[in-house]
Design a protein around this motif. Sequence first.
Motif, mmCIF file in Angstrom:
data_model
loop_
_atom_site.group_PDB
_atom_site.id
_atom_site.type_symbol
_atom_site.label_atom_id
_atom_site.label_comp_id
_atom_site.label_asym_id
_atom_site.label_seq_id
_atom_site.Cartn_x
_atom_site.Cartn_y
_atom_site.Cartn_z
ATOM 1 N N HIS A 83 0.856 -1.188 0.000
ATOM 2 C CA HIS A 83 0.000 0.000 0.000
ATOM 3 C C HIS A 83 0.891 1.237 0.000
ATOM 4 O O HIS A 83 2.076 1.164 0.339
ATOM 5 N N THR A 84 0.326 2.345 -0.379
ATOM 6 C CA THR A 84 1.037 3.615 -0.388
ATOM 7 C C THR A 84 1.020 4.228 1.007
ATOM 8 O O THR A 84 -0.024 4.268 1.655
ATOM 9 N N ILE A 85 2.166 4.696 1.474
ATOM 10 C CA ILE A 85 2.224 5.449 2.723
ATOM 11 C C ILE A 85 2.218 6.930 2.360
ATOM 12 O O ILE A 85 3.149 7.433 1.716
ATOM 13 N N ALA A 86 1.160 7.609 2.738
ATOM 14 C CA ALA A 86 1.003 9.024 2.400
ATOM 15 C C ALA A 86 1.780 9.892 3.379
ATOM 16 O O ALA A 86 2.228 9.444 4.437
ATOM 17 N N LYS A 87 1.912 11.177 3.023
ATOM 18 C CA LYS A 87 2.506 12.144 3.939
ATOM 19 C C LYS A 87 1.475 12.635 4.952
ATOM 20 O O LYS A 87 1.817 12.909 6.107
ATOM 21 N N ASN A 88 0.225 12.741 4.512
ATOM 22 C CA ASN A 88 -0.847 13.246 5.373
ATOM 23 C C ASN A 88 -2.087 12.385 5.193
ATOM 24 O O ASN A 88 -2.307 11.795 4.126
ATOM 25 N N GLU A 89 -2.917 12.336 6.216
ATOM 26 C CA GLU A 89 -4.182 11.604 6.103
ATOM 27 C C GLU A 89 -5.015 12.105 4.933
ATOM 28 O O GLU A 89 -5.677 11.332 4.234
#
Length: 751
Positions: free
Chosen positions: A565-571
């Motif tokens: 999965h992609t880990i985002a910088k912000n929710e």
Amino acid sequence: MRFISFAVTAALLGLTSATNSSTSGLLKANGVTLGDWEAAYEKASAFVAGLTTDQKLALITGSSVSSSNGNFSALEFLDGDMGLQNYFFVSAFSLSSALAMTWDRDAIYAQAKAVGSEFYNKGIQVVAGPTSQPMGRTPWGGRNVEGFGPDPYLNGLATGLSTKGYVDAGVIPGGKHFLLYEQETNRTSSGGGGGGGGGGPGGANDKTLHETYLWPFYDAVKNGLGAVMCAMTKVNGTYSCENSDLLMKTLKTELGFPGLVWPDMNGQNSAEGSALGGEDYGSSSIWSTSTMKTLLSNGTLTEARLNDMTIRNLIGYYHVNLDNGLQPAMQDQDAYVDVRGNHSKLIRENGAKSMALLKNEGTLPLKKPRVMSVFGAHAGPVMGGPNAAMNVEGSGPTYQGHLATGTGSGQASVPYVITPYVALTIRAAQDATMMRWIMNDTYSSSGGSTLIQEGTDSTAVSPSYANYATNSDVCLVFINALSGEGADRTELYNEDQDTMVNTVADNCNNTVVVVNTVGPRLLDQWIEHDNVTAVLYGSILGQESGNAIVDLLYGDVNPSGRLIHTIAKNESDYNVELCYTAQCNFTEGVYIDYRYFDAKNVTPRYPFGHGLSYTTFKYSDLAIKTPSATTRAPRGNHTVGGNSDLWDVVGTVSARITNNGTLAGAEVPQLYLGFPDAADQPVRQLRGFERVELRAGQESIVTFNLRRRDISYWDVAAQQWLVASGKYQVYVGASSRDLRLTGAFSLRVKA
């Protein structure tokens, strides 16, 4: 069981021309060629032909039956993918999401076969797995940890390989959850029934359903899926277990699924709706003999459909050869029947393969540190454990101990847990390392207490994050995120844990963070801290978790796990939040996870497919071999798993991978395709991967096979998988954003 062999005609089974339509969903009446299921079908048909109506009704509601043909003992169903639930002397395996992070076909198959063998040897016939979905439409989904991730290609291969592993172990795979079950909020009929299951005007459109959520079930059916669990939720306004479009038309006809459909807990809502909608195994209180005989007598339920239901309850049993009389009898839960074999070794190996090294500034692997400090509740054991009463009311958001199994249906029966603290202690003893620890996420030393009496030459120090971090050669901080069946996640990061990381890093210039999580866990609260020098990130690893992690920290195993999965910088970077209405519309279509990030050009913290190694790899020599022309639509026979030629290899892409570093390691080159505009597809999407192990200086040609389905898109008007004419972009790289090689090929489509 012993049977009398005799011919059974279609008329005898009630499969008349009146039911012979392409959308009937009845076996042998929908044009599906059964292939290697044929022998099982003949056995099941013969047995059903000797049953009375009462016996058929008993069989489809989970009772044993006896007839002139022999005896049939009711099938035993049990969770779960991590191992048998609520049993003694069984193994606790990695969760499916961890297994997918290996990106290793052999590892995925081997674990499934090992899990299946434990079920088989305990006398259980049906595994409630593999779990394709929830896929992870929203990172807040409470049960994402139980599935293989939001990419349909990777999810499909993992689901298919797991299915094959269960079959080869001699048990019936029961894939779940069918379909569009993507969150816990409002998942049941008491909550409105729409929950994570689409619904209402629009719901999930046909293209989205096929190209994302249905895709993995093609792989599962192709590889021998014998049972499917329909979800509690609604799909496009109709309960999943009563949805004839979903079950009779799509699953049983389009995919050619020959097995039984059984309901998730509380998934069956009515007798008539479930029987006509496609459910084959149900509750005796809902499908009571009197109710079902009334439906038969007034013509609402046909004899053909009842026969079909009964055959489907048997066909998987015969397909995996459970009728050979070799399976041990079902064991009591606490019986001393140890079925684990050497599975602990496999669990440790797969756990290590699954963890992704996200960041490393030369800190790892560790080399006999003189002073090592360990922080966080996740490093050590929970106060009481390892097992607790099964909880289906949700859990988390963190776990105050080492998180090694899931909750609810994702909870294993853990025989023991090797925590990081235990594994690190053993290593410290071997290396003469001085080791300190605070296994708490919110610790403070307000009392000023010391470990021993202070003196002039004492090693005593007031226990605090800052004091233990100061003067340590390396600081290891362990954090986790927990959620489970019954409730969704409330956070994607945790303030207490992040404060702990920052406090340690403020006082230790060599801080390593180890994360085990149930889904995307944001890292931006500390990832750019100058003193956070390495991050090891993974899912839930099972009973050997601590050993697997320490194998990686010390370099006994070179990291090779990759993000699913992609880990985002912000929710706010994620486009799909939880749905709080009774029915949810999947308006994002196929654009979830990296496909959304790419479409909107959102920069992730770490992209899908990312993972580092202690060595480095070079990519070169891209080669593409594809036909210049192909037919627009598949022309193969309608088989179990769809049109037979959907599975044909129609081209290859290859690349040379060289280990140009100094250590042996494994790389996972990934193939992404960009489609012609006519196909209406994402910017690029995964269509191949291989895990290749290479010694320092060694190189290998990695070849990706392109199946017809890999270059197809779902055409809503044609109701078929079609191939578009035009130019296809080819990308080979180390993640969805780290694309090392690019090329293209063109296809001309013939009618």
